[in-house]
Design a protein around this motif. Structure first.
Motif, short mmCIF file in Angstrom:
data_model
loop_
_atom_site.label_atom_id
_atom_site.label_comp_id
_atom_site.label_asym_id
_atom_site.label_seq_id
_atom_site.Cartn_x
_atom_site.Cartn_y
_atom_site.Cartn_z
N ILE A 137 17.35 2.42 -20.78
CA ILE A 137 16.94 3.58 -19.98
C ILE A 137 17.32 4.85 -20.72
CG2 ILE A 137 17.28 4.83 -17.82
CD1 ILE A 137 15.73 2.22 -17.49
N GLN A 138 16.38 5.77 -20.84
CA GLN A 138 16.65 7.05 -21.48
C GLN A 138 17.06 8.06 -20.41
OE1 GLN A 138 13.64 8.18 -24.57
NE2 GLN A 138 12.60 6.31 -23.92
N ILE A 139 18.30 8.52 -20.49
CA ILE A 139 18.84 9.45 -19.52
C ILE A 139 18.51 10.88 -19.95
CG2 ILE A 139 20.90 10.25 -18.31
CD1 ILE A 139 20.25 7.35 -17.74
N LYS A 140 17.84 11.61 -19.07
CA LYS A 140 17.49 13.01 -19.37
C LYS A 140 18.22 13.92 -18.39
CE LYS A 140 13.54 15.99 -20.41
NZ LYS A 140 12.07 16.05 -20.57
N GLU A 141 19.10 14.77 -18.91
CA GLU A 141 19.90 15.66 -18.07
C GLU A 141 19.13 16.95 -17.78
OE1 GLU A 141 24.41 14.68 -19.48
OE2 GLU A 141 23.07 15.55 -20.98
N LEU A 142 19.01 17.27 -16.48
CA LEU A 142 18.26 18.45 -16.06
C LEU A 142 19.03 19.20 -14.98
CD1 LEU A 142 14.75 16.75 -15.70
CD2 LEU A 142 15.40 18.37 -17.50
N ASP A 143 18.75 20.48 -14.84
CA ASP A 143 19.37 21.28 -13.78
C ASP A 143 18.99 20.72 -12.41
OD1 ASP A 143 18.96 23.82 -11.80
OD2 ASP A 143 20.67 24.13 -13.14
N ALA A 144 19.98 20.65 -11.52
CA ALA A 144 19.75 20.07 -10.19
C ALA A 144 18.65 20.80 -9.44
CB ALA A 144 21.04 20.10 -9.38
N GLY A 145 18.47 22.09 -9.72
CA GLY A 145 17.47 22.88 -9.01
C GLY A 145 16.04 22.61 -9.42
N ILE A 146 15.84 22.02 -10.60
CA ILE A 146 14.47 21.78 -11.06
C ILE A 146 14.13 20.30 -11.19
CG2 ILE A 146 14.46 23.95 -12.32
CD1 ILE A 146 14.66 22.31 -14.92
N ILE A 147 15.14 19.44 -11.10
CA ILE A 147 14.89 18.02 -11.35
C ILE A 147 13.92 17.42 -10.35
CG2 ILE A 147 16.86 17.14 -10.01
CD1 ILE A 147 17.31 15.16 -12.35
N GLY A 148 13.96 17.89 -9.10
CA GLY A 148 13.05 17.37 -8.09
C GLY A 148 11.60 17.62 -8.44
N ARG A 149 11.33 18.82 -8.97
CA ARG A 149 9.96 19.17 -9.34
C ARG A 149 9.51 18.45 -10.62
NH1 ARG A 149 12.16 24.18 -8.01
NH2 ARG A 149 12.22 24.86 -10.20
N SER A 150 10.49 17.87 -11.34
CA SER A 150 10.18 17.17 -12.59
C SER A 150 9.89 15.69 -12.39
CB SER A 150 11.36 17.33 -13.57
OG SER A 150 11.63 18.69 -13.83
N VAL A 151 10.07 15.20 -11.17
CA VAL A 151 9.88 13.77 -10.90
C VAL A 151 8.52 13.25 -11.38
CG1 VAL A 151 9.63 12.04 -9.06
CG2 VAL A 151 11.57 13.61 -9.04
N PRO A 152 7.40 13.96 -11.14
CA PRO A 152 6.10 13.44 -11.61
C PRO A 152 6.02 13.26 -13.13
CG PRO A 152 5.78 15.16 -9.97
CD PRO A 152 7.23 15.20 -10.35
N ASP A 153 6.84 14.00 -13.87
CA ASP A 153 6.80 13.92 -15.33
C ASP A 153 7.77 12.88 -15.89
OD1 ASP A 153 4.97 16.08 -15.41
OD2 ASP A 153 6.64 17.48 -15.18
N LEU A 154 8.56 12.27 -15.02
CA LEU A 154 9.55 11.27 -15.42
C LEU A 154 9.17 9.92 -14.79
CD1 LEU A 154 12.67 13.48 -14.60
CD2 LEU A 154 11.77 13.03 -16.90
N ASP A 155 9.83 8.88 -15.26
CA ASP A 155 9.62 7.58 -14.60
C ASP A 155 10.39 7.53 -13.29
OD1 ASP A 155 7.96 6.15 -16.59
OD2 ASP A 155 9.69 6.54 -17.88
N ALA A 156 11.52 8.21 -13.23
CA ALA A 156 12.32 8.30 -12.01
C ALA A 156 13.37 9.38 -12.23
CB ALA A 156 12.99 6.97 -11.67
N ALA A 157 14.00 9.83 -11.16
CA ALA A 157 15.03 10.86 -11.29
C ALA A 157 16.00 10.81 -10.12
CB ALA A 157 14.41 12.25 -11.39
N ILE A 158 17.24 11.12 -10.41
CA ILE A 158 18.27 11.28 -9.39
C ILE A 158 18.14 12.69 -8.83
CG2 ILE A 158 20.74 11.39 -8.92
CD1 ILE A 158 19.91 8.57 -9.56
N VAL A 159 17.94 12.81 -7.52
CA VAL A 159 17.74 14.13 -6.91
C VAL A 159 18.59 14.25 -5.66
CG1 VAL A 159 16.04 15.79 -6.07
CG2 VAL A 159 15.32 14.02 -7.69
N ASN A 160 19.32 15.36 -5.55
CA ASN A 160 20.06 15.66 -4.32
C ASN A 160 19.07 15.81 -3.17
OD1 ASN A 160 21.78 16.86 -6.65
ND2 ASN A 160 23.20 16.62 -4.95
#
Length: 279
Positions: A187-210
């Motif tokens: 699994i490739q872990i991509k670190e992103l700001d918590a405030g934008i990671i939710g909007r990045s979900v479509p561009d990733l295979d999955a994401a951890i989101v608050n």
């Protein structure tokens, strides 16, 4: 005419609100006769995050008023701002964080801030627009995680819970990507700001989101393919104040204004099961 008192940097500053909306220092009106039915109340400012929590705090404000406490909410859009504002005396309390986050902020910024009353827990989730379950994640999938220390550790522990990675024993709430000891699907872990990671979900295979950011980003329960456990969760959110105010009378009143059935009813309606009250 009502007399109010506001807390500012350890000092109680009285002021008077006249019937025409004019605010004057109380000292200037010492000679004015006191109305028989005048009410004395404390005015405090509480820092909260923008979004759904504003609806919950509208009810808290009502509950506080019934208890003789005037609460003004100050809304922030950045997780780093509420603690800075509390430390600097711009607000008297805040309610937005869990203990691991505060611990890290204290370590980095030497804040003198303490926890005084639990509010709720929002189990962090793994979201995806591309797969419906964790088992569908393929080799070399790209998974986003929040880049702040507390929530990154939280996300990595969820990935371990779901069998995607293994962490060094004892890493716990301090885990970082350096603590990953096994990654069978690469699994490739991509670190992103918590405030934008939710909007990045479509561009990733999955994401951890608050959860709060998931709601702001338009993600739903249908997009959540995994969730951390609720029992014994170390990430309960809470009301915090400066240590010097921990025994101030208004603190217990503020906590009681949140921890009641009226607020729980609004909370459950607003968060629709994505958050759970924790008192």
């Amino acid at each position: 005419m009502h007399t109010y008192m506001t807390y500012k940097k350890n000092k109680i500053i009285p002021f008077i609100l006249t019937s025409v909306g004019l605010v004057l220092p109380a000292m200037a009106l010492l000679s004015a006769p006191k109305l028989a039915n005048a009410e004395e109340k404390f005015l405090i400012k509480v820092g909260i995050m923008s979004g759904e929590d504003e609806d919950v705090w509208r009810e808290v404000v009502k509950q506080a008023a019934n208890r003789g406490l005037v609460v003004k909410t100050v809304v922030f859009n950045d997780y780093n701002q509420p603690n800075e504002a509390l430390q600097d005396g711009e607000v008297d309390a805040n309610a937005f964080q869990h203990q691991p986050f505060l611990n890290n902020q204290i370590k980095v910024n030497h804040y003198d801030i303490v926890r005084v009353g639990d509010t709720a827990v929002w189990p962090i989730g793994l979201y995806s627009k591309k797969v419906k379950s964790v088992t569908e994640l393929k080799t070399y999938s790209v998974v986003g995680v929040p880049n702040d220390p507390a929530n990154e550790a939280r996300g990595l522990n969820l990935l371990q819970q779901e069998g995607l990675i293994k962490l060094k024993p004892g890493a716990g709430i301090f885990a970082t990507t350096a603590d990953i000891t096994d990654n069978p699907r690469h699994i490739q872990i991509k670190e992103l700001d918590a405030g934008i990671i939710g909007r990045s979900v479509p561009d990733l295979d999955a994401a951890i989101v608050n959860t709060d950011w998931a709601l702001k980003s338009g993600l739903s329960k249908a997009d959540r393919i995994a969730q951390e456990r609720v029992k014994d969760n170390p990430y309960n959110n809470f009301i915090a104040v400066k240590k010097e105010n921990i025994n101030a009378p208004w603190v217990k009143t503020l906590v009681a204004s949140y921890q009641n059935d009226a607020v729980k009813s609004v909370f459950d309606k607003v968060y629709q099961g994505t958050g759970i009250t924790a008192w």
